[in-house]
Design a protein around this motif. Structure first.
Motif, PDB file in Angstrom:
ATOM      1  N   LEU A 288     -22.814   4.212 -10.386  1.00 24.71           N
ATOM      2  CA  LEU A 288     -24.063   3.536 -10.735  1.00 24.71           C
ATOM      3  C   LEU A 288     -24.277   2.318  -9.844  1.00 24.71           C
ATOM      4  CD1 LEU A 288     -26.517   3.245 -12.568  1.00 24.71           C
ATOM      5  CD2 LEU A 288     -25.069   1.993 -14.186  1.00 24.71           C
ATOM      6  N   LEU A 289     -23.227   1.557  -9.622  1.00 27.48           N
ATOM      7  CA  LEU A 289     -23.332   0.377  -8.763  1.00 27.48           C
ATOM      8  C   LEU A 289     -23.721   0.783  -7.341  1.00 27.48           C
ATOM      9  CD1 LEU A 289     -22.960  -2.679  -8.387  1.00 27.48           C
ATOM     10  CD2 LEU A 289     -20.546  -2.241  -7.904  1.00 27.48           C
ATOM     11  N   GLY A 290     -23.109   1.852  -6.842  1.00 25.90           N
ATOM     12  CA  GLY A 290     -23.442   2.320  -5.496  1.00 25.90           C
ATOM     13  C   GLY A 290     -24.886   2.723  -5.366  1.00 25.90           C
ATOM     14  N   ALA A 291     -25.416   3.405  -6.388  1.00 28.60           N
ATOM     15  CA  ALA A 291     -26.821   3.814  -6.343  1.00 28.60           C
ATOM     16  C   ALA A 291     -27.750   2.604  -6.358  1.00 28.60           C
ATOM     17  CB  ALA A 291     -27.134   4.735  -7.523  1.00 28.60           C
ATOM     18  N   LEU A 292     -27.369   1.573  -7.115  1.00 26.31           N
ATOM     19  CA  LEU A 292     -28.227   0.394  -7.228  1.00 26.31           C
ATOM     20  C   LEU A 292     -28.249  -0.435  -5.941  1.00 26.31           C
ATOM     21  CD1 LEU A 292     -27.292  -0.775 -10.855  1.00 26.31           C
ATOM     22  CD2 LEU A 292     -29.358   0.439 -10.106  1.00 26.31           C
ATOM     23  N   VAL A 293     -27.136  -0.446  -5.196  1.00 29.52           N
ATOM     24  CA  VAL A 293     -27.071  -1.293  -3.999  1.00 29.52           C
ATOM     25  C   VAL A 293     -27.297  -0.519  -2.712  1.00 29.52           C
ATOM     26  CG1 VAL A 293     -25.447  -2.825  -5.178  1.00 29.52           C
ATOM     27  CG2 VAL A 293     -24.565  -1.063  -3.644  1.00 29.52           C
ATOM     28  N   SER A 294     -27.480   0.809  -2.808  1.00 27.32           N
ATOM     29  CA  SER A 294     -27.579   1.624  -1.591  1.00 27.32           C
ATOM     30  C   SER A 294     -28.735   1.173  -0.699  1.00 27.32           C
ATOM     31  CB  SER A 294     -27.732   3.103  -1.947  1.00 27.32           C
ATOM     32  OG  SER A 294     -28.874   3.308  -2.756  1.00 27.32           O
ATOM     33  N   GLY A 295     -29.887   0.841  -1.307  1.00 28.41           N
ATOM     34  CA  GLY A 295     -31.021   0.386  -0.510  1.00 28.41           C
ATOM     35  C   GLY A 295     -30.715  -0.902   0.219  1.00 28.41           C
TER      36      GLY A 295
END
Length: 437
Positions: A288-295
């Protein structure tokens, strides 16, 4: 597919502005909502289906493995064929049909169990049918997102949102599934998944964005020719080829580690099922953290650097499993850290990779490209478990985990040499070749 021509008049002189946020894209939000609910429902079935086999039919490990094979086998046998067909037709009706089939087949499990008509062979058949429909939906939705979003500059945002939902389902889904199984039994817990697919069907039906019918070919189409055309596109494109081969190795090694870890944690480290569940649930926060910071990662780093860093993190995680030791809190912490790194790296890299695949692939090849990638990824994952078992017989669980961890770390070499790592920015379309260093 040709790019739409710009309208004539004074508007042609206006420079294009930044893409509007997808929070204001009504049809994407509808699609995202339906897909989110179906992902949570799928997590329920991922636990409730094998528990149905265990609790209702008292199956052993071999029979349980056969049930998992029934779910995954369609990806190996049908993905390429479905990819050819999906490229010939509009995607949304195919997705509607696939989810209707999944809704009915999963809904049959509690219904048949209620009337004492559910048998183990029938459960295998239902799992196989759900697997076939899942392949069809997966091949279609990845080809449909670029049609729905249209602006290829918004694909990164779209895939970030979809990946965040997948990660949140990975975190909350198993706990929700366990609660439903405890309250209503394993077969009846799957009713929630059937309802989630019904909601997804409704969401697809109310989407207003028109989807053009693919252009009819000038010559008669042949299945073999189209299959080869799709494979040539994937293996002939240096970026797609690198992504596919690294992804195959990634799934092969991670599936090996995860299957060995369950036995190692329970037998060698004497962890309870609740402790193992805590490890996997806590680690899934990384996704979840990776998806939130990917941008933000992509905006801060170049596309190529973000790819190299995120994929390297995935392959370094497995080393922490055999290295874990000491007091129980430290052992659990290292286990969580290992899978946290894998989830985090996978989440960031998946957003990049799927966006890149969708951007550089012409729309008429999108289904076949997705199918070829699915075949590579699921093929690698399908082989990882059996090979890990052979390694465990030869070297023991701890030794096999060290071998898998070292092989995983060795993947840093092809990652550093990957042509994807030379990308400075995300391409703007299939014809954009001026993005490499």
């Amino acid at each position: 597919m040709a790019e739409p021509t710009a309208p004539t008049g004074a508007d042609t002189a206006k420079p294009p502005g930044p893409p509007r946020s997808l929070w204001h894209h009504r049809d994407f939000m509808v699609f995202w909502t339906g897909e989110a609910l179906s992902l949570y429902g799928t997590q329920i079935t991922n636990l409730a289906l094998p528990l149905t086999a265990v609790l209702v039919f008292d199956v052993g490990a071999e029979q349980l493995g056969l049930l998992r094979f029934a779910q995954l086998a369609p990806f190996l046998g049908l993905a390429l064929v479905f990819g050819v067909w999906v490229d010939r037709v509009r995607k949304r009706p195919v997705m509607l049909g696939a989810n209707l089939v999944r809704m009915v087949l999963i809904g049959l499990v509690p219904l048949l169990h209620q009337f004492d008509l559910l048998t183990l062979p029938l459960l295998y058949a239902l799992a196989l049918g759900v697997g076939v429909a899942t392949v069809l939906f997966d091949v279609s939705w990845m080809s449909y997102v670029p049609v729905l979003v249209r602006d290829r500059q918004s694909l990164l945002e779209a895939n970030s949102k979809l990946n965040a939902t997948l990660s949140s389902a990975d975190i909350a889904g198993p706990g929700l599934a366990g609660t439903l199984v405890s309250a209503f039994s394993a077969p009846f817990a799957m009713t929630a998944n059937a309802v989630s697919y019904a909601v997804s069907v409704v969401s697809l039906m109310v989407i207003r964005t028109p989807e053009p019918v693919p252009e009819a070919p000038a010559e008669k189409r042949r299945l073999r020719v189209e299959l080869l055309e799709g494979l040539r596109w994937v293996f002939g494109n240096r970026w797609l080829r690198a992504i596919g081969l690294v992804g195959c190795a990634c799934n092969f090694l991670l599936t090996m580690v995860q299957s060995l870890f369950l036995l190692y944690a329970v037998r060698d480290k004497d962890l309870s099922a609740a402790a193992v569940g805590f490890v996997m649930g806590a680690a899934a926060v990384g996704g979840l953290l990776g998806a939130l910071v990917s941008g933000k990662v992509v905006r801060t780093l170049s596309v190529g650097t973000a790819y190299r860093v995120s994929v390297s993190v995935i392959f370094l995680g497995p080393l922490l499993v055999p290295a874990a030791g000491g007091p129980r809190w430290l052992l659990l912490g290292m286990f969580v850290a290992s899978f946290f790194l894998e989830y985090f790296g996978s989440s960031v890299s998946n957003v990049l990779i799927v966006s890149l695949r969708q951007t550089i692939t012409p729309q008429h090849l999108m289904g076949r490209m997705t199918a070829a990638m699915r075949m590579l990824l699921y093929g690698g994952g399908a082989l990882g478990g059996p090979v890990g078992g052979l390694l465990a017989v030869a070297a023991g669980l701890h030794g096999a985990l060290w071998i898998a961890g070292l092989l995983s770390a060795a993947m840093l070499v092809p990652i550093l040499l990957s042509p994807v790592g030379t990308l400075r920015t995300m391409p703007t379309g299939p014809e954009d070749g001026a993005v490499a260093a």
